[in-house]
Design an enzyme around this catalytic site. Structure first.
Site, short mmCIF file in Angstrom:
data_model
loop_
_atom_site.label_atom_id
_atom_site.label_comp_id
_atom_site.label_asym_id
_atom_site.label_seq_id
_atom_site.Cartn_x
_atom_site.Cartn_y
_atom_site.Cartn_z
N GLN A 1 36.66 45.71 23.59
CA GLN A 1 36.71 46.43 22.31
C GLN A 1 38.10 46.37 21.68
OE1 GLN A 1 34.56 47.88 20.27
NE2 GLN A 1 32.72 47.55 21.48
N SER A 2 38.80 45.25 21.86
CA SER A 2 40.16 45.11 21.35
C SER A 2 40.22 45.12 19.81
CB SER A 2 40.74 43.78 21.85
OG SER A 2 41.89 43.41 21.11
N ASN A 3 41.06 45.98 19.27
CA ASN A 3 41.32 45.97 17.83
C ASN A 3 42.15 44.75 17.44
OD1 ASN A 3 40.22 48.69 17.24
ND2 ASN A 3 41.88 49.33 18.60
#
Ligand SMILES: *Cc1c(COP(=O)(O)O)cnc(C)c1O
Length: 328
Positions: free
Chosen positions: A75-77
């Site tokens: 879920q890396s921004n």
């Protein structure tokens, strides 16, 4: 600070606004809280990584790269903003993302991952125990052999070059403070891979001298301070500046990280709720929720007077809300 000798591509909508939080300030009984809206940098739903990507993709383009690779959590921004920027620039994007043991449908498919796919990035999914860096190296090697020109970005875009984005942000804060007659006791920011804090510390050393307070979202104080010192030093070296006494300028509080990365805490939930109910301000559960919990704790600590001001840097991450709906 003249950053013009570094190739740079305009991606972020700058300067970001500094807004006051009057209802939350009144609720807490002071000090005056302000937020720098780096969640509103625009492209691909915005966030702090766009400032770093302006320099990183500037270099990629100068080197003639055709494919950009980076690594992160599922879920890396940072991965999502990289995918959006590559779409805008017409570059291929490959993301090496490692999932945690978390296994909800939302975590696996919604939030940032949904956006990565929408932006047309290719995702290489790693299991929790696999090394992201070696997977990225291996994939870059394959691409080179196939005649492509890959450009690799480290986790969080944190490195001397990427951190220049936050050297620029420090100068921006000082200019806005002067213009709006604001004086901040400290600047509070989430710290993960350390480049945002490191860049701000380096930038403040060059252009102003405001104290930066990092709030760890994982790890302990010593680890996270060492990361931020290293990032600040690398940044100052790139600027040919001295790096004396950096450790006295790097402060990290680790009381808000809880059991680990992306693991929810009660103070994070309270911070999300207070920001939303008093100000209509949306935080995320992984980074800014924990960091704002730290900011609220500082405001309640009694250390600051009612007429003193704190600046919280909202680094973005709001798509993460939809990746971890059960955390809220
Ligand atoms: C990446 C990120 C951070 C932390 O920045 P680092 O430079 O990795 O320390 C903070 N907030 C959000 C929302 C992020 O995505």
């Amino acid at each position: 600070m003249d950053l013009s000798r570094f190739p740079r591509i305009a991606l972020a909508r700058l300067p970001t606004a500094i807004e006051s939080l009057p209802r939350l300030t009144a609720h807490l009984g002071g000090p005056l809280l302000y937020v720098k809206r780096d969640d509103c940098t625009g492209l691909g739903m915005g966030g702090n990584k766009l400032r770093k990507l302006e320099f990183l993709l500037g270099e990629a383009q100068a080197l003639g790269a055709d494919t950009v690779l980076t690594v992160g959590a599922l879920q890396s921004n940072h991965a999502r903003q990289t995918a959006a920027a590559c779409a805008r620039l017409g570059l291929d994007c490959e993301l090496i993302l490692r999932r945690s043991s978390h296994a909800t449908d939302a975590y696996l498919e919604s939030g940032n991952v949904l956006l990565d796919r929408l932006f047309g990035a290719r995702i290489h999914l790693l299991e929790p125990h696999q090394s992201r860096e070696s997977a990225m190296e291996a994939r870059a090697g394959e691409l080179r052999e196939a005649g492509r020109r890959p450009y690799c970005i480290p986790v969080g875009g944190s490195c001397g070059l990427g951190n220049l984005g936050y050297v620029g942000c420090a100068a921006e804060i000082m200019a806005q403070a002067a213009q709006e007659n604001l004086e901040f006791e400290t600047v509070v920011v989430a710290t993960g891979s350390g480049g945002t804090q490191g860049g701000l510390v380096a930038g403040m050393q060059v252009s102003g001298g405001l104290a930066i307070t990092g709030i760890a979202v994982e790890g302990d104080r010593r680890e996270q301070e060492a990361l931020a010192v290293r990032q600040a030093a690398e940044t100052l070296r790139l600027l040919s500046r001295g790096e004396d006494d950096l450790s006295s300028q790097v402060t990290v509080l680790d009381d808000f990280a809880g059991p680990g990365y992306a693991r929810p805490t009660q103070s994070m939930r309270e911070a999300l709720s207070l920001a939303a109910r008093f100000e209509g301000l949306v935080l995320d559960p992984v980074y800014t929720g924990k960091a704002f919990a730290g900011c609220i704790a500082l405001a309640r600590s009694g250390r600051y007077g009612k007429d003193q001001s704190l600046l919280f840097v909202h680094t973005g991450g709001t798509p993460g809300l939809f990746g971890y709906p059960e955390s809220i």
